[in-house]
Design an enzyme around this catalytic site. Structure first.
Site, PDB file in Angstrom:
ATOM      1  N   THR A  18       0.826  -1.217   0.000  1.00  0.00           N
ATOM      2  CA  THR A  18       0.000   0.000   0.000  1.00  0.00           C
ATOM      3  C   THR A  18       0.852   1.255   0.000  1.00  0.00           C
ATOM      4  OG1 THR A  18      -1.870  -1.092   1.041  1.00  0.00           O
ATOM      5  CG2 THR A  18      -1.696   1.267   1.412  1.00  0.00           C
ATOM      6  N   SER A  65       1.356  -7.558  -0.900  1.00  0.00           N
ATOM      7  CA  SER A  65       2.112  -8.547  -0.107  1.00  0.00           C
ATOM      8  C   SER A  65       1.302  -9.795   0.220  1.00  0.00           C
ATOM      9  CB  SER A  65       2.699  -7.923   1.153  1.00  0.00           C
ATOM     10  OG  SER A  65       1.749  -7.801   2.174  1.00  0.00           O
ATOM     11  N   THR A  98       1.645  -4.265   4.310  1.00  0.00           N
ATOM     12  CA  THR A  98       1.462  -4.580   5.737  1.00  0.00           C
ATOM     13  C   THR A  98       0.992  -6.018   5.953  1.00  0.00           C
ATOM     14  OG1 THR A  98      -0.840  -3.808   5.714  1.00  0.00           O
ATOM     15  CG2 THR A  98       0.860  -2.196   6.333  1.00  0.00           C
ATOM     16  N   ASP A  99       0.331  -6.593   4.936  1.00  0.00           N
ATOM     17  CA  ASP A  99      -0.407  -7.838   5.198  1.00  0.00           C
ATOM     18  C   ASP A  99       0.478  -9.029   5.547  1.00  0.00           C
ATOM     19  OD1 ASP A  99      -2.837  -6.623   4.994  1.00  0.00           O
ATOM     20  OD2 ASP A  99      -3.212  -7.217   2.922  1.00  0.00           O
TER      21      ASP A  99
HETATM   22  C1  SIN Z   1      -0.219  -5.269   1.018  1.00  0.00           C
HETATM   23  O1  SIN Z   1       0.017  -5.892   2.045  1.00  0.00           O
HETATM   24  O2  SIN Z   1       0.556  -5.245   0.044  1.00  0.00           O
HETATM   25  C2  SIN Z   1      -1.492  -4.503   0.876  1.00  0.00           C
HETATM   26  C3  SIN Z   1      -1.992  -3.983   2.152  1.00  0.00           C
HETATM   27  C4  SIN Z   1      -1.079  -3.006   2.814  1.00  0.00           C
HETATM   28  O3  SIN Z   1       0.067  -2.771   2.452  1.00  0.00           O
HETATM   29  O4  SIN Z   1      -1.562  -2.416   3.819  1.00  0.00           O
END
Ligand code: SIN
Length: 320
Positions: A18, A65, A98-99
């Site tokens: 993100t 991710s 983050t995921d």
């Molecule tokens: C991801 O994990 O690539 C998408 C969600 C995020 O980064 O918060």
């Protein structure tokens, strides 16, 4: 902060997420695509960078991710190892979704001797948000990389520094989405300054050796899956995994790591057939009880981290 007159090189490796996401409607923080903007662009316009800082950007991947996996981990690990070995590099920053950030962080922690800082960072809002959190997180991660004595695999989000072993995403949408659980955070970053609360994590590497260094592709990654214990669990999924040649299973148990009797019976059958079974908990926080359970516990690791550890264990310890 770093010595004022000496040049310091920090390498920023982009993997997507993100933090590099864009929406068709600027300001729409819900409908966007992760992994769109190059890492070199993310580094533009960061506030108050030290004059003696040399930033090197390298795009390793450009993914959401949720799609991260062993092939990318090995590639990322090679690039991190390459840069850490350069004498003039003081640290590496990795931009990441983050995921699965905690999984990549754990993988690097478990396999890479990081006597210098390797700082993963991220964002909960896309770059096209009216108030994106990515630039601040990235700037904070650079501050951590420049901090004297910094070492180990670390994660920075929302002004907070976590260690790779403890960090986990606990919230789906809060800017401060990560927790270090009962261990507590490593530090706080305010106005480009790190205030350390705990000691730096030890740069100890659990999984090393030629089996790790010679990995050619994710085809080498042994099949390890996670199953969850729940009311009415029947163990059918374990039998199906066994039939497919699974080599390791992590069970996310209830509460302190208890397992439904029918699922436990299936797991014990799998164990008797040579599958390595570890027990974790589906609870986000708190230890797993070793008492009165026939399946070994995952040594405090969450199910997703235990899955990585078990795969590495199979890679490095058992005949292949
Ligand atoms: C991801 O994990 O690539 C998408 C969600 C995020 O980064 O918060």
């Amino acid at each position: 902060m770093a010595e004022p007159n000496k040049a310091h090189k920090v390498v920023v490796l982009g993997t997507g997420g993100t933090i590099a996401g864009t929406s068709a409607q600027p300001g729409d923080d819900r409908h966007y695509r992760a992994g769109q903007i190059g890492v070199d662009q993310l580094l533009q316009h960061l506030p108050k960078l030290p004059a003696n800082l040399v930033l090197v950007a390298e795009q390793v991947a450009q993914v959401d991710s949720k799609d991260m996996g062993p092939a990318l981990w090995w590639q990322l690990r090679r690039r991190v190892a390459h840069w850490l070995a350069q004498a003039d590099v003081v640290g590496v920053v990795i931009t990441h979704g983050t995921d699965t950030l905690e999984e990549t962080a754990y993988f690097l922690y478990a396999t890479l001797p990081a006597a210098k800082p390797v700082v993963l960072t991220c964002a909960m809002r896309p770059a096209t948000s009216l108030a994106p959190d990515g630039p601040q997180n990235l700037r904070d991660a650079i501050s951590v990389a420049l901090h004297p004595g910094a070492q180990g695999v670390l994660a920075v989000c929302a002004g907070t520094l976590h260690g790779a072993l403890d960090v986990q995403k606990l919230h789906t949408s809060r800017l401060d989405a990560f927790s270090s659980g009962d261990a507590g955070v490593l530090g706080k970053i305010r106005s480009h300054r790190l205030f350390l609360i705990r000691n730096w994590p030890q740069a100890s590497v659990k999984y090393s050796g030629s089996a790790i260094e010679n990995i050619a592709s994710d085809a080498d990654w042994p099949p390890v899956d996670i199953v969850t214990s729940h009311a009415g669990a029947d163990g059918l999924v374990v039998d199906a995994l066994l039939a497919q040649g699974v080599r390791g299973i992590v069970v996310a148990g209830t509460g302190s790591g208890t397992v439904h009797h029918a699922l436990e019976a299936a797991l014990l059958r799998a164990q008797a057939a040579g599958v390595v079974v570890w027990r974790s908990t589906r609870c986000a926080l708190g230890p797993v009880s070793p008492a009165a359970q026939r399946l070994p516990d995952a040594q405090g690791l969450s199910p997703v981290k235990a899955r990585i550890a078990l795969a590495l264990e199979l890679l490095t310890c058992s005949p292949r």
